[in-house]
Enzyme design. Structure first.
Site, mmCIF file in Angstrom:
data_model
loop_
_atom_site.group_PDB
_atom_site.id
_atom_site.type_symbol
_atom_site.label_atom_id
_atom_site.label_comp_id
_atom_site.label_asym_id
_atom_site.label_seq_id
_atom_site.Cartn_x
_atom_site.Cartn_y
_atom_site.Cartn_z
ATOM 1 N N GLY A 17 56.511 72.481 -10.853
ATOM 2 C CA GLY A 17 56.126 71.486 -11.857
ATOM 3 C C GLY A 17 55.149 72.019 -12.892
ATOM 4 O O GLY A 17 54.627 71.270 -13.713
ATOM 5 N N LYS A 74 48.288 66.566 -29.998
ATOM 6 C CA LYS A 74 48.137 67.773 -30.823
ATOM 7 C C LYS A 74 49.220 67.877 -31.890
ATOM 8 O O LYS A 74 48.988 68.405 -32.970
ATOM 9 C CB LYS A 74 48.117 69.041 -29.976
ATOM 10 C CG LYS A 74 49.404 69.322 -29.243
ATOM 11 C CD LYS A 74 49.318 70.566 -28.390
ATOM 12 C CE LYS A 74 50.551 70.695 -27.523
ATOM 13 N NZ LYS A 74 50.809 69.541 -26.630
ATOM 14 N N GLU A 93 39.387 65.449 -29.189
ATOM 15 C CA GLU A 93 38.974 66.522 -28.264
ATOM 16 C C GLU A 93 40.072 66.863 -27.275
ATOM 17 O O GLU A 93 40.294 68.033 -26.945
ATOM 18 C CB GLU A 93 37.695 66.104 -27.533
ATOM 19 C CG GLU A 93 37.172 67.083 -26.494
ATOM 20 C CD GLU A 93 36.641 68.377 -27.105
ATOM 21 O OE1 GLU A 93 37.360 69.386 -27.020
ATOM 22 O OE2 GLU A 93 35.527 68.387 -27.661
ATOM 23 N N GLY A 125 42.751 70.350 -22.958
ATOM 24 C CA GLY A 125 42.466 69.284 -21.987
ATOM 25 C C GLY A 125 41.007 68.923 -21.873
ATOM 26 O O GLY A 125 40.399 68.444 -22.826
ATOM 27 N N VAL A 168 43.333 69.634 -27.587
ATOM 28 C CA VAL A 168 43.297 71.075 -27.329
ATOM 29 C C VAL A 168 42.580 71.350 -26.017
ATOM 30 O O VAL A 168 41.449 70.899 -25.818
ATOM 31 C CB VAL A 168 42.566 71.827 -28.459
ATOM 32 C CG1 VAL A 168 42.492 73.314 -28.138
ATOM 33 C CG2 VAL A 168 43.252 71.605 -29.793
ATOM 34 N N ILE A 181 38.354 70.784 -21.479
ATOM 35 C CA ILE A 181 37.333 71.738 -21.919
ATOM 36 C C ILE A 181 36.707 71.253 -23.221
ATOM 37 O O ILE A 181 37.411 71.022 -24.191
ATOM 38 C CB ILE A 181 37.928 73.134 -22.166
ATOM 39 C CG1 ILE A 181 38.673 73.616 -20.925
ATOM 40 C CG2 ILE A 181 36.835 74.119 -22.570
ATOM 41 C CD1 ILE A 181 39.412 74.937 -21.148
ATOM 42 N N VAL A 202 48.170 60.606 -18.510
ATOM 43 C CA VAL A 202 46.802 60.685 -19.030
ATOM 44 C C VAL A 202 46.202 59.282 -19.195
ATOM 45 O O VAL A 202 45.053 59.033 -18.821
ATOM 46 C CB VAL A 202 46.767 61.453 -20.372
ATOM 47 C CG1 VAL A 202 45.369 61.432 -20.954
ATOM 48 C CG2 VAL A 202 47.220 62.890 -20.165
ATOM 49 N N LYS A 257 47.819 74.279 -31.033
ATOM 50 C CA LYS A 257 46.399 74.197 -30.656
ATOM 51 C C LYS A 257 45.544 75.121 -31.513
ATOM 52 O O LYS A 257 44.447 74.741 -31.924
ATOM 53 C CB LYS A 257 46.254 74.507 -29.167
ATOM 54 C CG LYS A 257 46.878 73.406 -28.290
ATOM 55 C CD LYS A 257 47.006 73.845 -26.836
ATOM 56 C CE LYS A 257 47.634 72.735 -25.994
ATOM 57 N NZ LYS A 257 48.059 73.237 -24.670
#
Lengths: 435, 435
Positions: free
Chosen positions: B190, B108, B132, B137, B135, B139, B15, B208
């Site tokens: 994966g 999280k 943000e 990703g 939870v 969205i 990320v 979440k």
């Protein structure tokens, strides 16, 4: 800073009444979340409407038909414009902003047409001009585009942003009914107005996509930039063919970016593959499908109209404006149309296309039609021919991805072919697999 | 205020690398939208990872394995925590906030477990703690709940918030495969980890929903408040029955408010009617369905994980924190857990329920089962009995809406009935029409 944030409402009809009820019902939590109590103090309306307003909303508010009572009241910090249409709404918004008040509006006509001018006034006065409710009712889309998705280069927006037409197309799809029958029923049920032109003709959706595209592509667009087509020509026949081919017909408002050639914006009936998330958005629901370079595909769904959904968006904007007032940062997220407009031309707009036509059932008909397409470099993906009871035949074609220019030229050729009786429908297809 | 806003990154793996790429690629527009240039200056990582980071991300950044180089650098205003797990991530976040830096995190585990403590530090230092990306990703859901939907009383949240299990259930549904086969395939691809417990057992989704429920109901919840059940017992057989009955099985994280009895929170495989919008959210997509008293039904869909979707959310938070820094209003939208916790008890939690069991195929079997249900006031809506090859029979029952308590007591009775060989599955049904 005062102990509470005073708000005035212009217009207390359907949506305005919803705003009053939401602010009353959820007052305690709204105050806590916004940081201070938000208090609606004055309600403006036409003289003839005030008695009804009073009856509906009680004695907690001051009712007036003099706009100056609101615009010149220094204690009022937020003006909520819900009178609709262009005038005098636009003038009231401009004057409120000029007087240093933040403005919340649900008025897509004013924002789509006078946005540039009004945002400049807002910016000059460090005020907010917020308009979440102007597009897709209660669905959060303006704020997410300006905040949650702001790090993305937006590649496309596709929306079902008109509830009337979505209701009608859903009903046509489920029940196999024809356009006129469904329109009548929608009018009886109150889902369509007695003059349904703005909805069924696509202009309502066009105003909304102008607003969404302007935010998504950081460029001020106007209605003239949108190719608009309504659903009036969609027949039960087209829907039947779409089903057979695995598609659903929706009225889509679409804005897309081509890296080299610029932006294209259109409102059109569109065939979507049945597994596309927008295909399953039915009845009066709206949804906006946004593709960003980082986030990928996202979709926002909900009620695109109605008293309380729209009030939900209006009240959220009021709360956000109230937060900005407390922190002295009115206009925190201002207009972001910093890019020069670059519209894509017809030869660089591509999509597959469905075409249905009636032809005379004679030898060589199909071959002359195929030749017309080929001469304009339009290659065909599916061809279905069926005999009609009247001795004619119906030919349905789905092309591979074709430029708008070549499509137009091919259609012009087809129209003058002796074997072609009528081109019944021309519907763009949105299908990644066919690009 | 400096001419640019300096940012440091803790952890530059999947990320983190996405964040670097997005900030680089969209730098110009991000700066314009955020109001000032946002400049990533330092990247923190374990000593052994730094050479790889340098190779991946080049010479524009200062790489360090000393956390003080970041926490004590007064020029750094925003710290982005992407190292994951609880420790030392939690300590780094706390120290950054204590030093007056705003923090953006995708963690999280830390937010679900240490949120209360960390938000207090943030508030005491007028800093932002934004999450943000923790939870679902990419969205947008935390920000919409805190802003766009903030005027609503939220009535329920239902989410597909774990991509691994949604991929697996989608595959089981489409191809009729059994749990273990699909898990193996997901691991090869994966989509599932070699130890998949947190995903398939529901704990990832539980963390979440704790975060989402805390925001939605303005109440701090913790993991202990969630009834958690994974998908390990879902069989091809259950999915087949669900299909026959018009349902789709999804792993749902659900938080609901009962006006009188309080909040219930659960993660469970759930049968959804096929026309529910969440039923059509497939593969690794996530979606959150929110019902508010004003807005009605809304849904937010997109990629719940992955390098760039998650980076999209992280970068949006960085931009928002940057705006707040410019306006001197760090912590503009702080923690809103102002309500006292009130959890619903089992006798006031209601849902219809699907139960599949193997029974000995003898006269009176069904009648003794029906009597067991009746004795606990559980009324049945559908009953299907099928003979099995081994001489036993399979009975599938869908109840009308039943309390968790009565369901539990009925199941306890059934378990000791001589005719019941095995209770194979107990799956809640989410169906408004059956309430």
């Amino acid at each position: 800073m005062a102990e509470e944030i005073k708000v005035a409402l212009l217009g207390a009809g359907t949506v305005g009444g919803g705003v009053i009820k939401v602010l009353e019902k959820n007052a305690a939590d709204i105050s806590k979340k916004a940081g201070k109590p938000i208090r609606l103090v004055k309600i403006f309306g036409l003289k003839e409407n005030l008695p009804q307003y009073k009856e509906n909303y009680g004695d907690n508010y001051i009712y007036t038909d003099r706009i100056e009572d609101i615009l010149e009241d220094k204690d009022i910090k937020i003006v909520v414009e819900l009178i609709g249409r262009e005038h005098p709404a636009k003038e009231y918004i401009a004057r409120a902003l000029a007087n240093g008040k933040s403005v919340v509006t649900a008025n897509k006509d004013v924002i789509a047409k006078y946005g540039k001018e009004l945002f400049a006034v807002a910016e000059a006065n460090n005020c907010d001009l917020m308009f979440e409710a102007s597009v897709a009712g209660g669905i959060p889309i303006i704020t997410p585009l300006k905040t949650s998705l702001a790090a993305n280069e937006i590649l496309s927006i596709m929306g079902i942003v008109n509830g009337t037409t979505n209701y009608m197309l859903t009903k046509m799809t489920r029940e196999g009914l024809d356009y006129n029958d469904v329109l009548k029923e929608a009018q009886v049920k109150g889902y369509a107005e007695s003059d349904p032109t703005a909805d069924v003709g696509g202009m309502d959706a066009a105003r909304k996509i102008v607003i969404l595209a302007s935010i998504a592509f950081n460029t001020r667009f106007s209605l003239e930039d949108v190719a608009v087509e309504g659903i009036q020509n969609i027949s039960a026949q087209d829907i039947k063919f779409a089903k057979e081919l695995g598609y659903t017909i929706k009225l889509l408002a679409v804005a897309k970016k081509d890296k080299n050639y610029g932006i294209s914006i259109a409102v059109r009936p569109t065939m979507l593959p049945n597994d596309h998330p927008l295909s399953n958005v039915n009845d009066v629901y709206n949804a906006i499908f946004v593709v960003g370079d980082a986030v990928g595909d996202t979709m926002f769904m909900g009620m695109g109209a109605g008293r309380f959904p729209t009030a939900s968006a209006v009240c959220a904007d009021i709360m956000d404006a109230a937060r900005n007032l407390q922190h002295g940062d009115g206009g925190r997220i201002a207009c972001t149309c910093f890019n020069k407009k670059k519209l894509c031309d017809k030869q660089n707009m591509f999509a597959p296309c469905y075409i249905r036509m009636n032809v005379t059932d004679e030898p060589g008909a199909l071959s002359s039609i195929a030749a017309a397409f080929a001469s304009q470099k339009v290659s065909l993906r599916n061809v279905v021919q069926k005999d009609l009871p009247n001795g004619n035949a119906e030919i349905v074609v789905i092309t591979h991805s074709v430029s708008e220019l070549n499509l137009e030229m091919a259609l012009n050729l087809l129209k003058v072919l002796p074997v072609v009786e009528k081109i019944c429908s021309v519907i763009r297809v949105e299908d990644k697999d066919m690009d």
